[in-house]
Write a protein that holds these residues in place. Structure first.
Motif, mmCIF file in Angstrom:
data_model
loop_
_atom_site.group_PDB
_atom_site.id
_atom_site.type_symbol
_atom_site.label_atom_id
_atom_site.label_comp_id
_atom_site.label_asym_id
_atom_site.label_seq_id
_atom_site.Cartn_x
_atom_site.Cartn_y
_atom_site.Cartn_z
ATOM 1 N N GLY A 199 14.448 -49.633 -37.052
ATOM 2 C CA GLY A 199 15.171 -49.725 -38.316
ATOM 3 C C GLY A 199 15.519 -48.354 -38.895
ATOM 4 N N PRO A 200 16.334 -48.345 -39.967
ATOM 5 C CA PRO A 200 16.825 -47.086 -40.547
ATOM 6 C C PRO A 200 15.826 -46.428 -41.496
ATOM 7 N N PHE A 201 14.696 -46.036 -40.963
ATOM 8 C CA PHE A 201 13.680 -45.362 -41.775
ATOM 9 C C PHE A 201 13.417 -43.990 -41.170
ATOM 10 N N TYR A 243 17.418 -54.935 -56.874
ATOM 11 C CA TYR A 243 18.214 -55.844 -56.031
ATOM 12 C C TYR A 243 19.298 -55.032 -55.308
ATOM 13 N N GLU A 244 19.382 -55.244 -53.990
ATOM 14 C CA GLU A 244 20.278 -54.422 -53.163
ATOM 15 C C GLU A 244 21.426 -55.238 -52.566
ATOM 16 N N PRO A 245 22.663 -55.051 -53.044
ATOM 17 C CA PRO A 245 23.805 -55.624 -52.320
ATOM 18 C C PRO A 245 23.862 -54.995 -50.916
ATOM 19 N N LEU A 246 24.176 -55.795 -49.924
ATOM 20 C CA LEU A 246 24.206 -55.312 -48.536
ATOM 21 C C LEU A 246 25.603 -55.495 -47.967
ATOM 22 N N ASN A 247 25.884 -54.860 -46.854
ATOM 23 C CA ASN A 247 27.204 -55.044 -46.238
ATOM 24 C C ASN A 247 27.310 -56.447 -45.618
ATOM 25 N N TYR A 306 27.652 -57.724 -42.831
ATOM 26 C CA TYR A 306 26.940 -58.117 -41.608
ATOM 27 C C TYR A 306 25.480 -58.462 -41.894
ATOM 28 N N GLU A 307 25.024 -58.160 -43.107
ATOM 29 C CA GLU A 307 23.616 -58.393 -43.454
ATOM 30 C C GLU A 307 23.412 -59.419 -44.563
ATOM 31 N N THR A 308 24.456 -59.671 -45.383
ATOM 32 C CA THR A 308 24.409 -60.781 -46.339
ATOM 33 C C THR A 308 25.839 -61.209 -46.641
ATOM 34 N N ALA A 364 22.047 -48.942 -55.020
ATOM 35 C CA ALA A 364 23.304 -48.512 -54.394
ATOM 36 C C ALA A 364 22.955 -47.827 -53.078
ATOM 37 N N ASP A 365 23.143 -48.532 -51.971
ATOM 38 C CA ASP A 365 22.915 -47.954 -50.651
ATOM 39 C C ASP A 365 24.265 -47.439 -50.159
ATOM 40 N N LEU A 366 24.376 -46.118 -50.012
ATOM 41 C CA LEU A 366 25.675 -45.508 -49.711
ATOM 42 C C LEU A 366 26.237 -45.962 -48.364
ATOM 43 N N PHE A 367 25.363 -46.342 -47.431
ATOM 44 C CA PHE A 367 25.835 -46.851 -46.129
ATOM 45 C C PHE A 367 26.547 -48.188 -46.320
ATOM 46 N N HIS A 368 25.921 -49.112 -47.044
ATOM 47 C CA HIS A 368 26.568 -50.410 -47.286
ATOM 48 C C HIS A 368 27.853 -50.212 -48.092
ATOM 49 N N MET A 369 27.785 -49.332 -49.089
ATOM 50 C CA MET A 369 28.958 -49.110 -49.956
ATOM 51 C C MET A 369 30.127 -48.535 -49.171
ATOM 52 N N VAL A 410 18.919 -45.415 -55.433
ATOM 53 C CA VAL A 410 20.011 -45.070 -54.506
ATOM 54 C C VAL A 410 19.418 -44.824 -53.126
ATOM 55 N N HIS A 411 20.018 -45.432 -52.098
ATOM 56 C CA HIS A 411 19.690 -45.063 -50.723
ATOM 57 C C HIS A 411 20.693 -44.008 -50.292
ATOM 58 N N PHE A 412 20.170 -42.809 -50.124
ATOM 59 C CA PHE A 412 20.965 -41.603 -49.882
ATOM 60 C C PHE A 412 21.046 -41.392 -48.368
ATOM 61 N N ASN A 472 27.258 -43.146 -41.228
ATOM 62 C CA ASN A 472 26.812 -43.688 -39.940
ATOM 63 C C ASN A 472 25.312 -43.967 -39.913
ATOM 64 N N ARG A 473 24.675 -44.059 -41.120
ATOM 65 C CA ARG A 473 23.222 -44.284 -41.260
ATOM 66 C C ARG A 473 22.403 -43.138 -40.694
ATOM 67 N N GLN A 474 23.037 -41.980 -40.555
ATOM 68 C CA GLN A 474 22.260 -40.791 -40.212
ATOM 69 C C GLN A 474 21.997 -40.010 -41.503
ATOM 70 N N ALA A 526 16.140 -41.295 -48.922
ATOM 71 C CA ALA A 526 16.750 -41.242 -47.590
ATOM 72 C C ALA A 526 16.358 -42.466 -46.766
ATOM 73 N N GLU A 527 17.333 -43.333 -46.508
ATOM 74 C CA GLU A 527 17.097 -44.483 -45.621
ATOM 75 C C GLU A 527 18.037 -44.306 -44.431
ATOM 76 N N ALA A 528 17.559 -43.540 -43.464
ATOM 77 C CA ALA A 528 18.399 -43.119 -42.345
ATOM 78 C C ALA A 528 17.646 -43.261 -41.032
HETATM 79 C C1 LER Z 1 17.550 -52.168 -46.776
HETATM 80 O O1 LER Z 1 17.347 -51.209 -47.766
HETATM 81 C C2 LER Z 1 18.810 -51.961 -46.110
HETATM 82 O O2 LER Z 1 19.630 -51.228 -46.543
HETATM 83 C C3 LER Z 1 19.008 -52.672 -44.876
HETATM 84 O O3 LER Z 1 20.331 -52.578 -44.469
HETATM 85 C C4 LER Z 1 18.131 -52.052 -43.820
HETATM 86 O O4 LER Z 1 18.070 -52.858 -42.744
#
Ligand code: LER
Ligand code: MN
Length: 273
Positions: free
Chosen positions: A17-19, A153-157, A159-161, A186-191, A212-214, A218-220, A247-249
């Motif tokens: 996963g992206p940790f 609460y995290e809105p996701l892209n 493909y995930e919700t 606000a997860d910048l990757f999903h956004m 914020v997920h910074f 490309n999730r790097q 950082a969630e990368a």
């Molecule tokens: C969780 O924070 C998240 O962003 C997921 O997309 C990770 O799998």
């Protein structure tokens, strides 16, 4: 002032996963502190898994805060989510999250609902699923408030919700609740996938923004993709956001490089505006 955090996963099933850091909390906390992070965000297998950790000692030794705790292990280990067609499984999902809210609150940290929100389906159509999610957020938000914290609460892209994928949808959902203890992540990757403009999305979140997920496009690590952080920092400053940029990368090429790249980017993005 926005604070820096870095993720640590202790969930075997989320090994890919992206940790940024995986498995070894003690080493992650030491590296995070040496690099100058303010906090760590922990993804643990359960509430008991959080309480079993030497968290208090590590946070105190290294002068770190606990930024947040994830709840996604309920999904990746037990297959639980808040929109499951089976009422018993929905109830179990809520209990799992509530216990993590309690464990995080002992450190002043909010819990995050990301993948545990689930999705609508043929068995649970859109309006029904959104109602189930709202009802759970009401209860869990109130519970977090009673523990002196908030629920994130995290809105996701897409493909995930398929529930909330943008900050505007997330803000509308929160506006419809009576609890005031739920905030948006606000997860910048999903956004980057879902928003027309990331800075506008952050303004849509506005006063609801709680975390914020910074990360880069490309999730790097921030700075390893093609994200334009200038307008993002300006929008965050405009909304008065003073929570964590965590950082969630993916640890590409490795955890230490990813953490160092993140803190370098964090300083150039947030300490110069
Ligand atoms: C969780 O924070 C998240 O962003 C997921 O997309 C990770 O799998
Ligand atoms: Mn995220």
């Amino acid at each position: 002032m926005i604070k820096s955090a870095v993720t640590v996963s202790l969930v075997e099933q989320a090994r890919r996963g992206p940790f940024v850091f995986h498995d070894d909390l003690s080493s992650a906390a030491r590296h995070a502190a040496e690099m100058g992070f303010d906090a760590i965000e922990v993804f643990a297998p359960s509430a008991a898994g959080i309480r079993d950790l030497p968290l208090a000692e590590l946070l105190s030794t290294h002068g770190l805060q606990l930024a947040a705790v994830g709840t996604g292990a309920g999904m990746v280990i037990h297959g639980l989510n808040l929109c499951d067609p089976d009422a018993e499984k929905r109830a179990a999902a809520e209990v799992f999250i509530r216990d993590i809210i309690d464990a995080g609150a002992e450190f002043g940290a909010p819990a995050i609902i990301g993948s545990m929100q689930g999705r609508w389906s043929e068995a649970v159509p859109q309006q029904e699923a959104l109602r189930l999610l709202s009802d759970s957020l009401e209860r869990l938000g109130d519970h977090a408030g009673s523990r002196g914290t908030v629920l994130i609460y995290e809105p996701l892209n897409r493909y995930e919700t398929n529930l909330c994928t943008t900050m505007k949808q997330g803000a509308e959902l929160l506006n419809s609740l009576s609890t005031t203890a739920v905030r948006l992540l606000a997860d910048l990757f999903h956004m980057n996938i879902e928003e027309r403009c990331i800075a506008s999305g952050l303004r849509d979140a506005g006063k609801h923004l709680g975390h914020v997920h910074f990360v880069d496009s490309n999730r790097q690590a921030a700075g390893f993709g093609h994200m334009d952080y200038g307008p993002i920092a300006a929008a965050l400053q405009e909304t008065g956001y003073d929570g964590y940029a965590s950082a969630e990368a993916f640890p590409i090429p490795d955890s230490i490089t990813t953490a160092q790249q993140t803190i370098d980017s964090f300083r150039s993005v947030f300490r110069t505006v």
